[in-house]
Design a protein around this motif. Structure first.
Motif, short mmCIF file in Angstrom:
data_model
loop_
_atom_site.label_atom_id
_atom_site.label_comp_id
_atom_site.label_asym_id
_atom_site.label_seq_id
_atom_site.Cartn_x
_atom_site.Cartn_y
_atom_site.Cartn_z
N LEU A 36 -7.48 -3.34 -1.38
CA LEU A 36 -7.65 -1.93 -1.71
C LEU A 36 -8.84 -1.83 -2.64
CD1 LEU A 36 -6.73 1.01 -1.61
CD2 LEU A 36 -5.13 0.51 -3.45
N LEU A 37 -9.85 -1.12 -2.18
CA LEU A 37 -11.12 -1.04 -2.90
C LEU A 37 -11.39 0.42 -3.26
CD1 LEU A 37 -13.31 -3.29 -3.48
CD2 LEU A 37 -14.61 -2.27 -1.61
N MET A 38 -11.73 0.68 -4.52
CA MET A 38 -12.07 2.04 -4.93
C MET A 38 -13.35 2.04 -5.74
SD MET A 38 -10.64 4.91 -7.42
CE MET A 38 -11.90 4.28 -8.47
N ARG A 39 -14.30 2.86 -5.31
CA ARG A 39 -15.53 3.05 -6.07
C ARG A 39 -15.41 4.35 -6.86
NH1 ARG A 39 -19.51 4.22 -2.25
NH2 ARG A 39 -19.25 6.42 -2.77
N PRO A 72 -19.07 5.56 -14.18
CA PRO A 72 -19.46 5.93 -12.80
C PRO A 72 -20.25 4.80 -12.14
CG PRO A 72 -19.79 7.78 -14.29
CD PRO A 72 -19.43 6.61 -15.15
N GLY A 73 -19.88 4.47 -10.91
CA GLY A 73 -20.50 3.36 -10.20
C GLY A 73 -19.69 2.08 -10.24
N THR A 74 -18.59 2.06 -11.00
CA THR A 74 -17.74 0.88 -11.07
C THR A 74 -16.88 0.78 -9.82
OG1 THR A 74 -17.66 1.00 -13.48
CG2 THR A 74 -15.96 -0.31 -12.39
N VAL A 75 -16.70 -0.44 -9.32
CA VAL A 75 -15.86 -0.70 -8.16
C VAL A 75 -14.63 -1.49 -8.63
CG1 VAL A 75 -15.66 -1.83 -5.92
CG2 VAL A 75 -17.80 -0.69 -6.57
N LEU A 76 -13.45 -0.99 -8.26
CA LEU A 76 -12.19 -1.64 -8.61
C LEU A 76 -11.59 -2.23 -7.34
CD1 LEU A 76 -9.80 -2.17 -10.62
CD2 LEU A 76 -8.91 0.07 -9.93
N TYR A 128 -0.26 -1.92 -10.41
CA TYR A 128 -0.25 -0.45 -10.38
C TYR A 128 -1.30 0.04 -11.37
CZ TYR A 128 1.74 4.31 -10.66
OH TYR A 128 1.94 5.67 -10.62
N VAL A 129 -2.22 0.84 -10.86
CA VAL A 129 -3.30 1.39 -11.70
C VAL A 129 -3.28 2.90 -11.57
CG1 VAL A 129 -5.77 1.45 -12.15
CG2 VAL A 129 -4.71 -0.68 -11.37
N GLU A 130 -3.15 3.60 -12.70
CA GLU A 130 -3.23 5.06 -12.72
C GLU A 130 -4.56 5.46 -13.35
OE1 GLU A 130 -1.11 8.74 -14.99
OE2 GLU A 130 0.24 7.28 -14.02
N LEU A 131 -5.37 6.19 -12.60
CA LEU A 131 -6.74 6.49 -12.99
C LEU A 131 -6.95 7.99 -13.13
CD1 LEU A 131 -9.74 5.66 -13.42
CD2 LEU A 131 -9.98 5.70 -10.92
N ASP A 132 -7.56 8.38 -14.23
CA ASP A 132 -7.98 9.76 -14.45
C ASP A 132 -9.37 9.91 -13.83
OD1 ASP A 132 -8.90 12.21 -15.36
OD2 ASP A 132 -7.99 12.01 -17.33
N MET A 133 -9.45 10.64 -12.72
CA MET A 133 -10.71 10.75 -11.99
C MET A 133 -11.74 11.59 -12.72
SD MET A 133 -10.15 8.82 -9.43
CE MET A 133 -11.57 9.17 -8.40
N GLU A 134 -11.32 12.33 -13.73
CA GLU A 134 -12.28 13.11 -14.51
C GLU A 134 -12.97 12.26 -15.57
OE1 GLU A 134 -10.87 16.83 -16.04
OE2 GLU A 134 -9.34 16.99 -14.48
N GLU A 135 -12.18 11.50 -16.30
CA GLU A 135 -12.72 10.77 -17.44
C GLU A 135 -13.01 9.30 -17.14
OE1 GLU A 135 -13.52 12.35 -20.05
OE2 GLU A 135 -12.54 14.26 -19.53
N GLY A 136 -12.42 8.76 -16.08
CA GLY A 136 -12.61 7.34 -15.79
C GLY A 136 -11.70 6.44 -16.59
N ASN A 137 -10.67 7.01 -17.21
CA ASN A 137 -9.72 6.21 -17.98
C ASN A 137 -8.58 5.76 -17.06
OD1 ASN A 137 -11.23 6.83 -20.28
ND2 ASN A 137 -10.05 8.71 -20.64
N ALA A 138 -8.21 4.50 -17.15
CA ALA A 138 -7.17 3.95 -16.29
C ALA A 138 -6.17 3.17 -17.13
CB ALA A 138 -7.77 3.05 -15.22
N TRP A 139 -4.92 3.20 -16.68
CA TRP A 139 -3.86 2.38 -17.25
C TRP A 139 -3.34 1.48 -16.14
CZ3 TRP A 139 -3.05 2.17 -22.33
CH2 TRP A 139 -3.48 3.24 -23.11
#
Length: 681
Positions: free
Chosen positions: A533-536, A474-478, A417-428
């Motif tokens: 599941l791929l997210m850029r 920005p530009g990182t792929v998870l 489970y990954v929770e991502l802040d789309m503004e700052e790029g911070n994820a838990w």
């Protein structure tokens, strides 16, 4: 020197030779045998080299058949005068087996001095013939066994077609072989050899894409009769009336109806260009083959239907489409297992959350069964519910674990489970017994994200699931994936993870769909289902701007909330939209003050062409939209007004309370406009 006129040169011997039947006489007292050339040829002996010893002939007999043969060539005296018959096998120089039929009788000679059984009997007269036509040859048995083994692993109708045409065309020397499934009164092609249209009659080529043949079986009376009888039909050259059917095998045509469970389920067509004679052995082989193929085709058809149903069930439990994300692109792939037809338990999900956050989840339920699929659906629903309540990542996973333990099921599950802040790029990130995510950095480098792990879900009630912070530029792929993509009987987990990293490094990140196809494209025959599941993460071009106001429970609280909203909208350049926004603020704040207790809060957020107005209170009860409102009533129309003037509205649980929100359309702002204009009161 045979007895009874059967010796070499006698009329009886000549007749037997013409029928390919050999004869012999055996002197019982000496063991000397006199055999004609045909008898010796049947056991592959050269007449000039034969030493007239019975042991020489017995040496060619299969050991398992020797005891029965000895009862004939060395008979019990009590059986003298009675004819005996036996079938036995001899081993040829090539190693193949040949079946022979022996008929023998002890003939009387001169009377011996003693009385008793056997007195006066000296010679055994016998005839031997090739009996291979009555029994399948070694090559035929081997061929049927190989076809049976191949069909045992054929899981689909296409697999059956491929195995059958491969097993029949070359060994039979046929020009063409086709396998068709009977659907109603039509035959649908499922396999053929050669596969090129040029290898088939011109009449068939126009229907290549739709089936073979496309016309109903009644159009070809000969074919219809063969299918109705349900027996193998072997036609020599010139015996088929319909030119369209005869063109499949101008030198000979075999049509094999395929029986299964008392009905014909298809037909196999075998055609020769050169004149072909059908022997008894070949007829037996084709009949045995038809029975095997019919059963395999019936089973594969049922498995195809089951697999289609299982895949439909699996996909119905997964998201139909992924949401559009501000500042990123998410794509997913699911590959069902190709070995075995049970539905799997892999799942993925993308959950938009308030305040520009998003949750990415991937998981795998133990086993492949309907129970695993059901549990997968329950896990996905539970995680969605806990995430929507506003819990942090570790709490969401912990609650899901407790739920699974309380269900008292024998199955467990893993997930990331990954929770991502789309503004700052911070994820838990939280990992519950699952393989770690893989990151592709903007410079092309890859790594396994160092996410701490906890036990699988459903094992330990009070298990702890630590959170790990991940910063995405920005530009990182998870990439989140299940073990079916990186592990199998032939692929170690470590090697599979290295393979994924190499593919990620070499893929073009500008096209997320193509990148996902690259990652799953190398998987061939999978033993397990696989999910990706791929997210850029691109980062937001226009970051949302926010302002908030703590609503005090005062008589003029709504007035102060409206003034705060008006000032904020002026600073954001939205004076023209102020009337609609102020109406929504009045209704939402009034409802929060009238129908709840405790603190309340007003939040404004401008993102793109949407202005979001939200009030948060301590009551978990969602607002109810009235069905009927009395025209004389002074209240009860607030939610109806909000719904009428906004493009979307709703309510979601937040930390024991709820948040009621509405969105209205506004002109899109230019880049950088108002980005620094935020307020908190």
């Amino acid at each position: 020197a045979g007895a009874g006129g059967a010796g070499p040169g006698s009329p009886a011997a000549s007749a037997l030779e013409d029928l390919r039947v050999g004869s012999f006489t055996l002197e019982l007292s000496t063991g000397r045998i006199d055999a004609d050339p045909c008898a010796l040829e049947l056991v592959d002996l050269v007449p000039e080299e034969f030493d007239e010893r019975m042991e020489t002939l017995l040496a060619h007999t299969v050991p398992d058949d020797l005891p029965a043969l000895m009862t004939v060539v060395k008979p019990d005296p009590t059986s003298y005068g009675r004819g005996q018959e036996l079938e036995f096998r001899v081993r040829r120089p090539s190693g193949a087996l040949r079946w022979l039929r022996l008929r023998a009788r002890v003939l009387p000679g001169e009377e011996s001095a003693g009385g008793g059984p056997g007195a006066g009997y000296e010679q055994l007269l016998g005839v031997v013939a090739d009996a291979s036509y009555l029994r399948p040859g070694g090559d035929d048995v081997s061929r049927v066994q190989q076809l049976s083994a191949s069909l045992a692993t054929a899981m689909t109708v296409r697999d059956v077609g491929r195995e059958v045409v491969h097993a029949l065309r070359e060994p039979l020397g046929a020009a063409r072989v086709a396998l068709a499934e009977l659907a109603g009164d039509r035959l649908a092609l499922v396999g053929l050899d050669p596969v090129e249209p040029e290898g088939w009659p011109v009449d068939w080529r126009s229907e290549w894409s739709t089936g073979w043949p496309d016309a109903p079986a009644q159009v070809l009376p000969t074919l219809e009769a063969a299918l109705r009888e349900g027996r193998a039909s072997l036609w020599p050259p010139g015996s088929v009336r319909e030119p369209t059917l005869a063109a499949v095998g101008p030198g000979g045509l075999a049509v094999l109806p395929l029986p299964a469970e008392g009905q014909v389920v298809g037909a196999c067509f075998i055609g020769w260009d050169a004149p072909h004679e059908f022997g008894a052995e070949e007829r037996s082989l084709l009949t045995a083959t038809a029975g095997l193929v019919g059963q395999a085709l019936k089973r594969a058809h049922a498995l195809d239907a089951e697999h289609e149903l299982a895949t439909m069930l699996q996909r119905s439990l997964l998201p139909r489409r992924l949401p559009e994300l501000p500042g990123g692109v998410a794509v997913a792939r699911y590959l069902p297992a190709m070995m075995g037809l049970e539905v799997g338990g892999d799942w993925y999900d993308v959950i938009p959350l308030p305040q520009g956050r998003v949750a990415l989840i991937i998981g795998d339920v133990q086993g492949h069964s309907a129970a695993a699929a059901t549990l997968m659906g329950q896990m996905r629903t539970a995680i969605r519910a806990y995430a929507a309540e506003g819990h942090p990542a570790d709490v969401v996973v912990s609650h899901t674990n407790r739920l699974l333990v309380s269900m008292e099921t024998d199955l467990f599950a893993t997930c990331t489970y990954v929770e991502l802040d789309m503004e700052e790029g911070n994820a838990w990130a939280v990992r519950a017994g699952h393989i770690p995510p893989v990151l592709r950095h903007p410079d092309g480098g890859t790594e396994e994200a160092p996410v701490e792990g906890g036990p699988p879900l459903g094992i330990v009630l009070e298990a702890e699931y630590p959170m790990t912070s991940i910063d995405l530029a920005p530009g990182t792929v998870l990439a989140l994936l299940t073990d079916g993509l990186v592990e199998s009987k032939r692929l170690e987990l470590a090697d599979g993870m290295h393979r994924v990293r190499d593919l990620l490094a070499g893929a073009e990140p500008a096209n997320a769909e193509q990148m996902a196809d690259v990652l799953v494209g190398g998987a061939t025959r999978r033993e397990d289902d696989a999910a990706l599941l791929l997210m850029r993460f691109d980062g937001m071009t226009h970051r949302p701007i926010r302002a908030g106001w703590s609503v005090w429970r005062l008589p003029d609280a709504v007035l102060h909330a409206r003034r705060f909203t008006a000032r904020t909208l002026r600073s954001w350049g939205l004076e023209e939209e102020a009337d609609v926004a102020l109406l929504v603020v009045s209704e939402l704040v009034t409802n929060a003050l009238l129908h709840t207790q405790g603190a309340a809060r007003l939040d404004l957020m401008l993102s793109g062409d949407r202005l979001r107005i939200a009030t948060t209170d301590s009551s978990p009860r969602a607002p109810a939209k009235p069905v009927i409102v009395d025209w004389e009533a002074t209240g009860g129309r607030g939610i109806l007004l909000v719904e009428a003037v906004s493009v979307a509205w709703g309510s979601l649980p937040v930390s024991g309370g709820k948040q009621v929100w509405a969105e209205i359309l506004v002109p899109p702002r230019e880049a950088g406009a108002g980005d620094d204009t935020t307020g908190q009161r």
